[in-house]
Design an enzyme around this catalytic site. Structure first.
Site, mmCIF file in Angstrom:
data_model
loop_
_atom_site.group_PDB
_atom_site.id
_atom_site.type_symbol
_atom_site.label_atom_id
_atom_site.label_comp_id
_atom_site.label_asym_id
_atom_site.label_seq_id
_atom_site.Cartn_x
_atom_site.Cartn_y
_atom_site.Cartn_z
ATOM 1 N N ASP A 1 15.367 15.024 25.633
ATOM 2 C CA ASP A 1 16.569 14.523 24.958
ATOM 3 C C ASP A 1 16.840 13.078 25.344
ATOM 4 O O ASP A 1 17.223 12.250 24.533
ATOM 5 C CB ASP A 1 17.805 15.348 25.361
ATOM 6 C CG ASP A 1 17.737 16.735 24.759
ATOM 7 O OD1 ASP A 1 16.787 16.992 23.987
ATOM 8 O OD2 ASP A 1 18.625 17.542 25.075
ATOM 9 N N TYR A 2 16.616 12.819 26.626
ATOM 10 C CA TYR A 2 16.898 11.489 27.145
ATOM 11 C C TYR A 2 16.067 10.440 26.419
ATOM 12 O O TYR A 2 16.558 9.394 26.009
ATOM 13 C CB TYR A 2 16.605 11.472 28.649
ATOM 14 C CG TYR A 2 16.744 10.114 29.254
ATOM 15 C CD1 TYR A 2 17.998 9.634 29.612
ATOM 16 C CD2 TYR A 2 15.632 9.293 29.433
ATOM 17 C CE1 TYR A 2 18.137 8.366 30.142
ATOM 18 C CE2 TYR A 2 15.768 8.030 29.957
ATOM 19 C CZ TYR A 2 17.016 7.572 30.317
ATOM 20 O OH TYR A 2 17.163 6.323 30.829
ATOM 21 N N TYR B 1 14.665 10.770 23.496
ATOM 22 C CA TYR B 1 15.103 10.705 22.100
ATOM 23 C C TYR B 1 16.294 9.745 21.974
ATOM 24 O O TYR B 1 16.314 8.859 21.127
ATOM 25 C CB TYR B 1 15.492 12.098 21.600
ATOM 26 C CG TYR B 1 15.856 12.127 20.139
ATOM 27 C CD1 TYR B 1 14.899 12.398 19.164
ATOM 28 C CD2 TYR B 1 17.158 11.858 19.722
ATOM 29 C CE1 TYR B 1 15.221 12.399 17.819
ATOM 30 C CE2 TYR B 1 17.491 11.847 18.383
ATOM 31 C CZ TYR B 1 16.525 12.128 17.427
ATOM 32 O OH TYR B 1 16.844 12.109 16.098
ATOM 33 N N LYS C 1 18.691 37.387 3.163
ATOM 34 C CA LYS C 1 19.632 36.637 2.326
ATOM 35 C C LYS C 1 20.607 35.933 3.257
ATOM 36 O O LYS C 1 21.538 36.526 3.794
ATOM 37 C CB LYS C 1 20.375 37.579 1.379
ATOM 38 C CG LYS C 1 21.282 36.848 0.405
ATOM 39 C CD LYS C 1 21.760 37.795 -0.674
ATOM 40 C CE LYS C 1 22.605 37.078 -1.720
ATOM 41 N NZ LYS C 1 23.831 36.517 -1.198
ATOM 42 N N LEU D 1 22.157 35.682 -8.195
ATOM 43 C CA LEU D 1 21.294 36.870 -8.095
ATOM 44 C C LEU D 1 22.088 38.117 -8.444
ATOM 45 O O LEU D 1 23.279 38.201 -8.153
ATOM 46 C CB LEU D 1 20.783 37.031 -6.662
ATOM 47 C CG LEU D 1 19.749 36.044 -6.134
ATOM 48 C CD1 LEU D 1 19.549 36.259 -4.641
ATOM 49 C CD2 LEU D 1 18.425 36.200 -6.873
ATOM 50 N N GLU E 1 19.339 27.198 1.626
ATOM 51 C CA GLU E 1 20.659 27.694 2.000
ATOM 52 C C GLU E 1 21.090 26.965 3.270
ATOM 53 O O GLU E 1 20.410 27.017 4.294
ATOM 54 C CB GLU E 1 20.557 29.208 2.256
ATOM 55 C CG GLU E 1 21.875 29.915 2.327
ATOM 56 C CD GLU E 1 22.475 30.266 0.960
ATOM 57 O OE1 GLU E 1 21.914 29.834 -0.078
ATOM 58 O OE2 GLU E 1 23.508 30.946 0.936
HETATM 59 P P1 AMP Z 1 25.243 35.528 -4.759
HETATM 60 O O1 AMP Z 1 25.916 34.288 -4.248
HETATM 61 O O2 AMP Z 1 25.770 36.781 -4.177
HETATM 62 O O3 AMP Z 1 25.058 35.521 -6.230
HETATM 63 O O4 AMP Z 1 23.768 35.464 -4.135
HETATM 64 C C1 AMP Z 1 22.883 34.479 -4.521
HETATM 65 C C2 AMP Z 1 22.812 33.444 -3.455
HETATM 66 O O5 AMP Z 1 22.103 33.890 -2.319
HETATM 67 C C3 AMP Z 1 22.046 32.257 -3.897
HETATM 68 O O6 AMP Z 1 22.880 31.378 -4.595
HETATM 69 C C4 AMP Z 1 21.568 31.664 -2.622
HETATM 70 O O7 AMP Z 1 22.515 30.674 -2.257
HETATM 71 C C5 AMP Z 1 21.670 32.768 -1.594
HETATM 72 N N1 AMP Z 1 20.431 33.042 -0.860
HETATM 73 C C6 AMP Z 1 20.352 33.162 0.470
HETATM 74 N N2 AMP Z 1 19.108 33.427 0.882
HETATM 75 C C7 AMP Z 1 18.342 33.454 -0.224
HETATM 76 C C8 AMP Z 1 16.971 33.684 -0.454
HETATM 77 N N3 AMP Z 1 16.123 33.971 0.541
HETATM 78 N N4 AMP Z 1 16.535 33.640 -1.710
HETATM 79 C C9 AMP Z 1 17.396 33.379 -2.731
HETATM 80 N N5 AMP Z 1 18.706 33.164 -2.585
HETATM 81 C C10 AMP Z 1 19.187 33.210 -1.334
#
Ligand code: AMP
Length: 657
Positions: A31-32, A34, A111, A81, A167
């Site tokens: 770290d130092y 860096y 997710k 989704l 994400e």
């Molecule tokens: P929802 O917000 O419930 O419609 O879920 C969809 C969201 O899940 C997407 O907009 C992404 O932001 C999030 N997400 C998180 N991880 C993943 C992943 N591995 N693949 C796709 N979407 C993801």
């Protein structure tokens, strides 16, 4: 070496270090080291501003604040989704897809519970990052995204244009620490890491975003000019080779493998450094995705399986009160230990009186408990049918459990705060304030020394500083004598500080350094201030009714009176040296502008205040006079527009004679 080349090399070295640390989790640089290289780069950029790149590693700590976010139209929409909630629904989904595409293979991924962003690169350079918004139009949060160290600022060998989707999340540890600090300061808490991440990414000031230590996992390629891929797995490997931090993924050939992966992710979720709210399954074959297409809202070839949140019942065995460093009282439920979301939970925060009253949580109650954002235990509700006989509604005490002083409700919130001027819970903070530069200005009493003195029991009140002995102080340093002598003389010297500083040092709520000064010149002595009534206090410029009441309440407390007495006995100055001259400027507001040559702005301000007037920073209808020096600009113009009399420096001095 040419500065340009040196900057290029430093940039490359620092970005490589970022990649190793934040993407590969395999730090190679101290770290130092860096920090040292980063400082070198900062210095070079300051010296040659024309060579400073907007993608420089120095931007990672936050560039300039914005006044608003620009809108960004996503060239490829960021779709949502469809949600599935049971094994049956997931299996049906798999079966349905297999009716259209044979030999479906799935990528199963956690997710991540954060917020979706798109990152755009042109010729390998990071040019723009935007939130998802409604999927078609988001907000430009480029500067905040630059503070995320795992986002590469430059890609080697990337196509002319490339957009990825990922994400953004707040790691669990960061979230827990952030909320703990907010709770102690009496600020509202973030409900979960997702809200905290969203709030942080939408900060107009990137340096705040930088402090929130966000991270990102990339899960999709939105666009890569001139490149084609056959499968999602290939895409993720490609993104990895470009040095992105890519989502963990498992390729599954049939439903039983899918279900096993979903269970594995669930089983390991509490060990992950980030919060997840489900698993995503996606067709791996990109041509198959084309065949299935999308509905208006989401792709037909992917789905999110949502894990049910873990909720358990337990019993509230006690309610205890913690007093933070700022004096905020926080009630906590001590609960019968219960295993929940990966750890044994023994207590849950109750936030404040309103929270307890709203849910009517009582000692002895059975409550349903879960972890907010799977991290912080939280009581959802009371199972009233299980309530034992004889319980009573819980009320927070009206006295501080640590020092016994009265507690008051914060002006602007639901929090209760201890008013004890000598409360042990607040002591180290109160002393830090007492000795600070604008207060008594005592050099050498840093927090480690103060904590040492408190621990040894030498200091129980800020006034005790004036009773410290050489013997007590010597032991605090290795070669104690010299430092102790120095500190003692700094303490002694502070006794003659002006009354205004002392009033500020007392830490009365809403009495800042400026108010301390005004009060000192208005009343002339501590005794006069202490015997002032509400009417006299409110007459002082800048002291409103709330502040006046705070002052009255503060002096009425036994602990405050004890503190004042001890300060007086120690010989601390209670008189104002800068007594008010007269009232000739009472009710008048002056604005100073331009380059002043006969006096400094500070001097002029002081003279105005000592004659009962006010000095303001901007011209308005309420301004009485504008004092204009050389080259006065917009303020002078405004004064002329509003017809406000303008004085030269000489004319102003005449008024003072
Ligand atoms: P929802 O917000 O419930 O419609 O879920 C969809 C969201 O899940 C997407 O907009 C992404 O932001 C999030 N997400 C998180 N991880 C993943 C992943 N591995 N693949 C796709 N979407 C993801």
């Amino acid at each position: 070496m040419e500065p340009k080349e040196k900057i290029r090399q430093l940039t490359q070295t620092l970005e490589e270090a970022n990649y190793r640390y934040y993407v590969l989790d395999d730090p190679q640089m101290e770290d130092y080291e860096y920090d040292r290289l980063l400082r070198q780069l900062e210095e070079l950029e300051a010296q040659y501003p024309e060579l400073a790149s907007p993608l420089s590693p120095t931007r990672r700590v936050g560039g300039q604040a914005l006044s608003q976010f620009e809108k960004v139209v996503h060239p490829v929409p960021l779709e949502s989704l469809q949600d599935l909630f049971s094994r049956e629904e997931l299996e049906d989904f798999d079966t349905r897809i297999r009716e259209t595409v044979t030999q479906a293979a799935w990528s199963v991924e956690p997710k991540v519970d954060g917020l979706s962003v798109a990152l755009e690169y042109v010729n390998g350079d990071f040019v723009r990052g935007a939130t998802r918004g409604d999927g078609r139009v988001g907000e430009d949060v480029t500067e905040n995204l630059k503070t995320i160290r795992s986002i590469p600022m430059h890609l080697e060998g990337a196509p002319a244009r490339l957009i990825v989707r990922g994400e953004v999340f707040m790691p669990k540890k960061v979230f827990a620490a952030l909320n703990a600090a907010r709770e102690e300061a009496g600020q509202s808490l973030f409900a979960n890491p997702r809200n905290a991440a969203a709030g942080s990414l939408r900060q107009l000031d990137p340096s705040i975003a930088a402090r929130r230590k966000l991270d990102i996992l990339i899960f999709n390629l939105q666009l890569a000019e001139g490149r084609t891929f056959e499968t999602h797995t290939q895409v993720l490997e490609y993104l990895e080779s470009l040095h992105f931090r890519v989502i963990p993924h498992t390729l599954c050939r049939d439903f039983s493998q899918v279900w096993q992966s979903v269970l594995d992710i669930d089983g390991g979720r509490y060990d992950l450094p980030f919060d997840i709210d489900g698993a995503v399954i996606k067709l791996d074959d990109l041509a198959q995705r084309q065949v299935l297409g999308s509905t208006a809202k989401f792709p037909r070839w992917a789905a999110a399986y949502k894990y049910p949140p873990e909720i358990k019942s337990t019993v509230v065995e006690d309610i205890i009160i913690q007093v933070g460093r700022t004096g905020v009282l926080t009630p906590k439920a001590v609960v019968r230990p219960v295993h929940l979301a990966g750890t044994t939970v023994t207590n849950a925060t109750l936030h404040n009186q309103d929270f307890i009253a709203q849910k009517d949580i009582r000692i002895g109650d059975t409550v349903r408990i879960r972890k907010a954002g799977e991290i912080i235990p939280e009581i959802l509700e009371v199972e009233t049918d299980k309530r034992p006989a004889g319980t009573v509604a819980y009320r927070l005490p009206d006295r501080c459990p640590i020092c016994g002083a009265a507690v008051v409700r914060d002006e602007d919130g639901a929090f209760l705060r201890c008013t004890g001027a000598e409360c042990p819970a607040q002591l180290s903070r109160n002393i830090a304030h007492f000795v600070s530069r604008d207060a008594m200005d005592i050099d050498g009493l840093g927090s480690a020394i103060v904590d040492g003195l408190i621990e040894k029991g030498y200091i129980k009140s800020p006034a005790d500083i004036y009773y410290l002995t050489l013997e007590e102080l010597k032991g605090l340093w290795k070669n104690g004598s010299k430092a102790a002598h120095k500190l003692l003389s700094a303490i002694e010297a502070s006794k003659t500080q002006d009354l205004g500083r002392l009033i500020y040092a007392l830490g009365i709520r809403q009495v800042g350094a400026k108010a301390g000064k005004t009060l000192a010149s208005a009343f002339g002595s501590m005794e006069a201030l202490m015997s002032a009534d509400l009417a006299a206090l409110t007459e002082v410029p800048d002291v409103g009714p709330v502040t006046a009441q705070n002052i009255l309440d503060w002096f009425a407390q036994p602990q405050s009176q004890h503190l004042i007495r001890r300060l007086q006995e120690a010989g601390v100055n209670f008189q104002s040296k800068e007594e008010k001259l007269d009232d000739r400027f009472a009710g008048m507001t002056f604005v100073l502008t331009g380059a002043l040559s006969l006096f400094t702005r500070e001097e002029a301000t002081e003279r105005i205040e000592r004659c009962g007037g006010k000095a303001a920073g901007s011209v308005s209808k309420k301004t009485t006079y504008v004092v204009a020096g050389e080259n006065a600009g917009s303020k002078l113009k405004k004064a002329n527009e509003l017809g406000i009399p303008v004085l030269s420096e000489e004319e102003f001095l005449k008024m003072l004679e």
